[in-house]
Design a protein around this motif. Structure first.
Motif, PDB file in Angstrom:
ATOM      1  N   LEU A 170      36.401  56.326  31.264  1.00 17.14           N
ATOM      2  CA  LEU A 170      37.069  57.422  31.490  1.00 17.14           C
ATOM      3  C   LEU A 170      37.979  57.914  30.158  1.00 17.14           C
ATOM      4  O   LEU A 170      37.939  59.175  29.854  1.00 17.14           O
ATOM      5  CB  LEU A 170      38.437  57.160  32.404  1.00 17.14           C
ATOM      6  CG  LEU A 170      37.959  56.668  33.606  1.00 17.14           C
ATOM      7  CD1 LEU A 170      38.923  56.355  34.705  1.00 17.14           C
ATOM      8  CD2 LEU A 170      37.138  58.030  34.427  1.00 17.14           C
ATOM      9  N   GLY A 182      35.767  48.187  32.013  1.00 13.19           N
ATOM     10  CA  GLY A 182      37.253  48.794  31.922  1.00 13.19           C
ATOM     11  C   GLY A 182      37.308  50.218  32.309  1.00 13.19           C
ATOM     12  O   GLY A 182      36.492  50.924  32.845  1.00 13.19           O
ATOM     13  N   LEU A 183      38.370  50.792  31.276  1.00 17.28           N
ATOM     14  CA  LEU A 183      38.475  52.233  31.425  1.00 17.28           C
ATOM     15  C   LEU A 183      37.689  53.029  30.700  1.00 17.28           C
ATOM     16  O   LEU A 183      37.922  54.034  30.169  1.00 17.28           O
ATOM     17  CB  LEU A 183      39.976  52.456  31.472  1.00 17.28           C
ATOM     18  CG  LEU A 183      40.764  51.934  32.500  1.00 17.28           C
ATOM     19  CD1 LEU A 183      42.316  52.545  32.354  1.00 17.28           C
ATOM     20  CD2 LEU A 183      40.255  52.755  33.853  1.00 17.28           C
ATOM     21  N   GLY A 196      46.237  45.062  30.076  1.00 10.46           N
ATOM     22  CA  GLY A 196      44.934  46.041  30.109  1.00 10.46           C
ATOM     23  C   GLY A 196      44.632  45.997  28.573  1.00 10.46           C
ATOM     24  O   GLY A 196      43.417  46.255  28.096  1.00 10.46           O
ATOM     25  N   HIS A 249      40.757  45.355  26.931  1.00 12.72           N
ATOM     26  CA  HIS A 249      40.006  46.349  26.323  1.00 12.72           C
ATOM     27  C   HIS A 249      39.906  45.912  25.004  1.00 12.72           C
ATOM     28  O   HIS A 249      38.672  45.972  24.588  1.00 12.72           O
ATOM     29  CB  HIS A 249      40.809  47.839  26.538  1.00 12.72           C
ATOM     30  CG  HIS A 249      40.670  48.198  27.808  1.00 12.72           C
ATOM     31  ND1 HIS A 249      41.390  47.960  28.827  1.00 12.72           N
ATOM     32  CD2 HIS A 249      39.514  48.811  28.524  1.00 12.72           C
ATOM     33  CE1 HIS A 249      41.175  48.450  29.908  1.00 12.72           C
ATOM     34  NE2 HIS A 249      39.775  49.218  29.796  1.00 12.72           N
ATOM     35  N   PRO A 273      43.224  59.371  31.249  1.00 11.23           N
ATOM     36  CA  PRO A 273      42.149  59.743  32.174  1.00 11.23           C
ATOM     37  C   PRO A 273      42.174  61.005  32.677  1.00 11.23           C
ATOM     38  O   PRO A 273      43.448  61.409  33.182  1.00 11.23           O
ATOM     39  CB  PRO A 273      42.056  58.790  33.152  1.00 11.23           C
ATOM     40  CG  PRO A 273      42.496  57.481  32.696  1.00 11.23           C
ATOM     41  CD  PRO A 273      43.769  58.139  31.597  1.00 11.23           C
ATOM     42  N   TYR A 274      41.017  61.808  32.558  1.00 10.09           N
ATOM     43  CA  TYR A 274      41.026  63.382  33.094  1.00 10.09           C
ATOM     44  C   TYR A 274      41.802  64.425  32.433  1.00 10.09           C
ATOM     45  O   TYR A 274      41.649  65.599  32.826  1.00 10.09           O
ATOM     46  CB  TYR A 274      41.276  63.254  34.723  1.00 10.09           C
ATOM     47  CG  TYR A 274      40.573  62.319  35.531  1.00 10.09           C
ATOM     48  CD1 TYR A 274      39.091  62.253  35.659  1.00 10.09           C
ATOM     49  CD2 TYR A 274      41.204  61.134  36.000  1.00 10.09           C
ATOM     50  CE1 TYR A 274      38.356  61.516  36.110  1.00 10.09           C
ATOM     51  CE2 TYR A 274      40.678  60.193  36.626  1.00 10.09           C
ATOM     52  CZ  TYR A 274      39.191  60.199  36.909  1.00 10.09           C
ATOM     53  OH  TYR A 274      38.264  59.257  37.435  1.00 10.09           O
ATOM     54  N   PRO A 276      41.123  53.280  25.720  1.00  7.55           N
ATOM     55  CA  PRO A 276      42.122  52.598  26.707  1.00  7.55           C
ATOM     56  C   PRO A 276      43.248  51.421  26.198  1.00  7.55           C
ATOM     57  O   PRO A 276      44.162  51.313  26.710  1.00  7.55           O
ATOM     58  CB  PRO A 276      40.905  51.871  27.921  1.00  7.55           C
ATOM     59  CG  PRO A 276      39.916  51.939  27.169  1.00  7.55           C
ATOM     60  CD  PRO A 276      39.758  52.745  26.038  1.00  7.55           C
TER      61      PRO A 276
END
Length: 189
Positions: free
Chosen positions: A122, A118-119, A93, A97, A186-187, A126
């Motif tokens: 979010l 990718g992320l 990951g 990124h 995330p979140y 990342p």
């Protein structure tokens, strides 16, 4: 950047030997270019030495802690394979990124952009999230106190850096930056 400046500095130094006995203008050009790149190296060296030594000392200490723990009783719960899985997820990951970031600008472009893919939809960092996952994996493989402390320290460092990065993106791209994008997790954060 240190790798980019050093060859230019070395070329300047080599020019004194290769092209000796030249006129004053030539010598002045060689001097000013050599001094310029030496100054650039010194500017980068402070940060490079600090970061490099920090990583070297942490790595050496973690390896030494693992070495001296060989005589200790084995952990009651063996996490080395879970750790290996987390490390592989983390490094994959992180690499992915970083690859997205390295391709963010086309050749010759200089303006900043909001990363996408990718992320990045979010969280703004990342690559830091996956670096933390990598080191959690290392800690699980190691199962030493030092490795755990290293992960905690690295996590807090990267939390701070990701928070500052998110703040910068929010100020630089007031209109385009999605306020729902978190800094690292995330979140949540």
């Amino acid at each position: 950047m240190l790798l980019f400046y050093t060859p230019s500095f070395l070329m300047g130094l080599a020019s004194f030997v290769i092209f000796n006995h030249q006129d004053l203008r030539f010598v002045m050009v060689v001097y000013v270019l050599t001094i310029h790149f030496f100054k650039r190296i010194l500017e980068m060296l402070d940060a490079a030495i600090t970061i490099g030594l920090s990583y070297a000392v942490s790595t050496a200490t973690m390896i030494y802690a693992q070495y001296i723990s060989q005589e200790s009783p084995k952990p009651s719960i063996d996490l080395k394979y879970v750790g290996l899985g987390m490390f592989l997820i983390g490094i994959t990951g992180n690499f992915y990124h970083h690859y997205i970031l390295s391709n963010l600008r086309k050749k010759g472009e200089r303006e900043y952009k909001i990363p996408k893919g990718g992320l990045f939809g979010l969280v703004i960092c990342p690559h830091y999230l996956f670096e933390i996952i990598e080191f959690i994996g290392v800690s699980f493989i190691s199962q030493t106190t030092f490795a755990f402390c290293f992960v905690v320290g690295t996590t807090f460092l990267l939390m701070g850096r990701s928070h500052a990065t998110r703040k910068w993106y929010a100020s630089k791209f007031e209109e385009e930056f999605c306020k729902d994008i978190k800094a690292l997790i995330p979140y949540l954060f």
